[in-house]
Design a protein around this motif. Structure first.
Motif, PDB file in Angstrom:
ATOM      1  N   SER A   1       0.814  -1.203   0.000  1.00 49.06           N
ATOM      2  CA  SER A   1       0.000   0.000   0.000  1.00 49.06           C
ATOM      3  C   SER A   1       0.848   1.254   0.000  1.00 49.06           C
ATOM      4  O   SER A   1       2.057   1.223   0.210  1.00 49.06           O
ATOM      5  CB  SER A   1      -0.929   0.018   1.223  1.00 49.06           C
ATOM      6  N   ASN A   2       0.161   2.371  -0.252  1.00 49.88           N
ATOM      7  CA  ASN A   2       0.817   3.668  -0.212  1.00 49.88           C
ATOM      8  C   ASN A   2       1.300   3.979   1.189  1.00 49.88           C
ATOM      9  O   ASN A   2       0.616   3.708   2.165  1.00 49.88           O
ATOM     10  CB  ASN A   2      -0.177   4.743  -0.682  1.00 49.88           C
ATOM     11  N   GLY A   3       2.530   4.547   1.302  1.00 46.47           N
ATOM     12  CA  GLY A   3       3.144   4.771   2.601  1.00 46.47           C
ATOM     13  C   GLY A   3       2.316   5.658   3.511  1.00 46.47           C
ATOM     14  O   GLY A   3       2.106   5.342   4.677  1.00 46.47           O
ATOM     15  N   ARG A   4       1.832   6.777   3.006  1.00 44.49           N
ATOM     16  CA  ARG A   4       1.076   7.700   3.844  1.00 44.49           C
ATOM     17  C   ARG A   4      -0.231   7.071   4.317  1.00 44.49           C
ATOM     18  O   ARG A   4      -0.636   7.258   5.455  1.00 44.49           O
ATOM     19  CB  ARG A   4       0.778   8.977   3.056  1.00 44.49           C
ATOM     20  N   LYS A   5      -0.871   6.316   3.440  1.00 47.38           N
ATOM     21  CA  LYS A   5      -2.121   5.661   3.822  1.00 47.38           C
ATOM     22  C   LYS A   5      -1.879   4.643   4.929  1.00 47.38           C
ATOM     23  O   LYS A   5      -2.652   4.552   5.891  1.00 47.38           O
ATOM     24  CB  LYS A   5      -2.737   4.984   2.596  1.00 47.38           C
ATOM     25  N   VAL A   6      -0.797   3.872   4.789  1.00 44.18           N
ATOM     26  CA  VAL A   6      -0.483   2.854   5.797  1.00 44.18           C
ATOM     27  C   VAL A   6      -0.176   3.493   7.140  1.00 44.18           C
ATOM     28  O   VAL A   6      -0.662   3.060   8.192  1.00 44.18           O
ATOM     29  CB  VAL A   6       0.700   1.986   5.317  1.00 44.18           C
ATOM     30  N   LEU A   7       0.627   4.550   7.152  1.00 42.84           N
ATOM     31  CA  LEU A   7       0.985   5.214   8.396  1.00 42.84           C
ATOM     32  C   LEU A   7      -0.249   5.819   9.063  1.00 42.84           C
ATOM     33  O   LEU A   7      -0.400   5.750  10.291  1.00 42.84           O
ATOM     34  CB  LEU A   7       2.032   6.291   8.128  1.00 42.84           C
ATOM     35  N   ALA A   8      -1.134   6.410   8.274  1.00 43.33           N
ATOM     36  CA  ALA A   8      -2.361   6.988   8.837  1.00 43.33           C
ATOM     37  C   ALA A   8      -3.239   5.905   9.440  1.00 43.33           C
ATOM     38  O   ALA A   8      -3.825   6.077  10.516  1.00 43.33           O
ATOM     39  CB  ALA A   8      -3.115   7.758   7.756  1.00 43.33           C
ATOM     40  N   MET A   9      -3.327   4.755   8.752  1.00 39.47           N
ATOM     41  CA  MET A   9      -4.139   3.652   9.259  1.00 39.47           C
ATOM     42  C   MET A   9      -3.538   3.068  10.532  1.00 39.47           C
ATOM     43  O   MET A   9      -4.260   2.738  11.480  1.00 39.47           O
ATOM     44  CB  MET A   9      -4.251   2.562   8.182  1.00 39.47           C
ATOM     45  N   MET A  10      -2.218   2.966  10.584  1.00 40.15           N
ATOM     46  CA  MET A  10      -1.566   2.446  11.787  1.00 40.15           C
ATOM     47  C   MET A  10      -1.809   3.363  12.982  1.00 40.15           C
ATOM     48  O   MET A  10      -2.062   2.898  14.102  1.00 40.15           O
ATOM     49  CB  MET A  10      -0.062   2.299  11.542  1.00 40.15           C
ATOM     50  N   ALA A  11      -1.727   4.659  12.740  1.00 41.21           N
ATOM     51  CA  ALA A  11      -1.977   5.614  13.822  1.00 41.21           C
ATOM     52  C   ALA A  11      -3.415   5.505  14.305  1.00 41.21           C
ATOM     53  O   ALA A  11      -3.686   5.558  15.517  1.00 41.21           O
ATOM     54  CB  ALA A  11      -1.675   7.029  13.354  1.00 41.21           C
ATOM     55  N   LEU A  12      -4.368   5.337  13.364  1.00 40.24           N
ATOM     56  CA  LEU A  12      -5.779   5.197  13.742  1.00 40.24           C
ATOM     57  C   LEU A  12      -6.003   3.929  14.558  1.00 40.24           C
ATOM     58  O   LEU A  12      -6.698   3.953  15.588  1.00 40.24           O
ATOM     59  CB  LEU A  12      -6.648   5.177  12.482  1.00 40.24           C
ATOM     60  N   VAL A  13      -5.413   2.828  14.129  1.00 39.33           N
ATOM     61  CA  VAL A  13      -5.569   1.553  14.845  1.00 39.33           C
ATOM     62  C   VAL A  13      -4.991   1.660  16.248  1.00 39.33           C
ATOM     63  O   VAL A  13      -5.588   1.176  17.221  1.00 39.33           O
ATOM     64  CB  VAL A  13      -4.882   0.422  14.045  1.00 39.33           C
ATOM     65  N   ARG A  14      -3.850   2.299  16.372  1.00 34.84           N
ATOM     66  CA  ARG A  14      -3.224   2.444  17.688  1.00 34.84           C
ATOM     67  C   ARG A  14      -4.102   3.280  18.612  1.00 34.84           C
ATOM     68  O   ARG A  14      -4.307   2.925  19.789  1.00 34.84           O
ATOM     69  CB  ARG A  14      -1.842   3.084  17.526  1.00 34.84           C
TER      70      ARG A  14
END
Length: 341
Positions: free
Chosen positions: A192-205
């Motif tokens: 996946s796109n890097g920014r999308k993955v990082l945003a999703m990880m932050a949301l999950v956390r």
């Protein structure tokens, strides 16, 4: 036939509030007629369950105070306790505020709702959100069905325990949906796109921390209830609360496991990004090495000297180009032999 007719007239939760009375095997459901009806005493051998919405409760809170003989501090307690799960022993009655999460798949986040339980002698008042669906609908359906719940579990403590278990069960189902999102997200981490993955990880956390902060007060509330000294708490309830506490501990462990999964996904993403960067750097290095022959030959014949071997020959440029091609082919053969690409 009388019992079946009474249950058949039970109104929908989405339409009206209601009062359900349990008397042995008989179950009677009737529409809400106002808080004034709560001033009527409950008959001996009857357990009354009053289901109302928050709007109804707060619009008629003065009538509730008079009908149920509650203290004004209880209203304030319910207003404050909506922020976390709490238990309060008011001598004449018990007050529970239960917060529970509902997972919103459209936003991949939790929506927190709350419900309150007021337990009086032979009466339970359930105050829940004014929503078309209710987490207590299945439990109350089992309680009112003739073959749903044994008669001995339709006691005051048994009904209260079923309602508390319904809240704890919501945590399990919400965690399961949250886990499904993590499993689906794991498949997209590498590509996946890097920014999308990082945003999703932050949301999950954030959602995982939020969930753990929500369930911990419920654990504390159950602990306080187990050590409460109230005549309204049946001794049978104490033994059943042990299983509820174990269920809550399992949910906390599951939330911690999801947190570890999220941390693992972050490690996988970091490793994938590092591997991707290594591949890019290796490719750039190979191109740089292949350009060295061109740079050396062109630099040699570009020097400002008069006598340079082959400079004035007729086919000198072809010899120079041939040397460059042979040099590049040799480097490519060497790289392929070493399996560098």
């Amino acid at each position: 036939m009388e019992k079946q007719a009474a249950i058949g007239r039970r109104p929908s939760r989405a339409q009206v509030d209601e009062i359900i009375e349990f008397s042995g095997e008989d179950v009677l459901s009737r529409e809400w007629q106002g808080a004034e009806t709560l001033a009527e005493p409950v008959a001996e051998g009857v357990i009354q369950l009053v289901r109302i919405g928050f709007r109804t409760f707060y619009s008629q809170q003065n009538q509730f105070l008079q009908g149920l003989k509650m203290r004004e501090s209880t209203i304030m307690h319910l207003a404050v306790a909506n922020r976390r799960s709490l238990f309060k022993d008011s001598d004449d009655y018990l007050v529970f505020t239960l917060r529970y999460p509902l997972f919103d798949r459209s936003r991949n986040s939790f929506i927190i709702n709350s419900a309150s339980l007021l337990i009086f002698p032979r009466r339970i008042v359930l105050i829940e959100p004014n929503t078309p669906s209710s987490i207590f609908e299945t439990v109350i359906g089992e309680l009112t069905e003739p073959a749903g719940v044994p008669v001995r579990r339709r006691s005051l403590a048994g009904i209260a325990l079923h309602l508390i278990n319904a809240v704890v069960g919501v945590y399990s189902s919400s965690l399961e949906e949250f886990g499904n999102v993590l499993n689906h997200f794991e498949e997209e981490v590498i590509g996946s796109n890097g920014r999308k993955v990082l945003a999703m990880m932050a949301l999950v956390r954030r959602q995982n921390i939020f969930l753990q902060q929500t369930i911990l007060p419920l654990k504390e509330m159950t602990f306080e209830l187990q050590h409460a000294d109230s005549t309204l708490i049946d001794p049978e309830l104490y033994s059943c609360l042990h299983s509820v506490s174990e269920h809550i501990l399992q949910i906390i462990d599951s939330a911690g496991m999801l947190s570890q999964i999220n941390a693992g996904l972050i490690d996988i993403y970091s490793s994938a990004q590092a591997n991707r960067m290594n591949d890019i750097m290796r490719l750039l290095t190979i191109f740089s090495v292949l350009a060295i022959p061109l740079t050396v030959v062109s630099g040699f014949y570009g020097m400002n000297f008069v006598h340079i071997p082959g400079l004035h020959r007729q086919y000198g440029v072809l010899w120079a180009l041939g040397a460059m091609v042979v040099w590049i082919i040799g480097l490519i053969w060497y790289f392929r032999r070493k399996k560098l690409f």
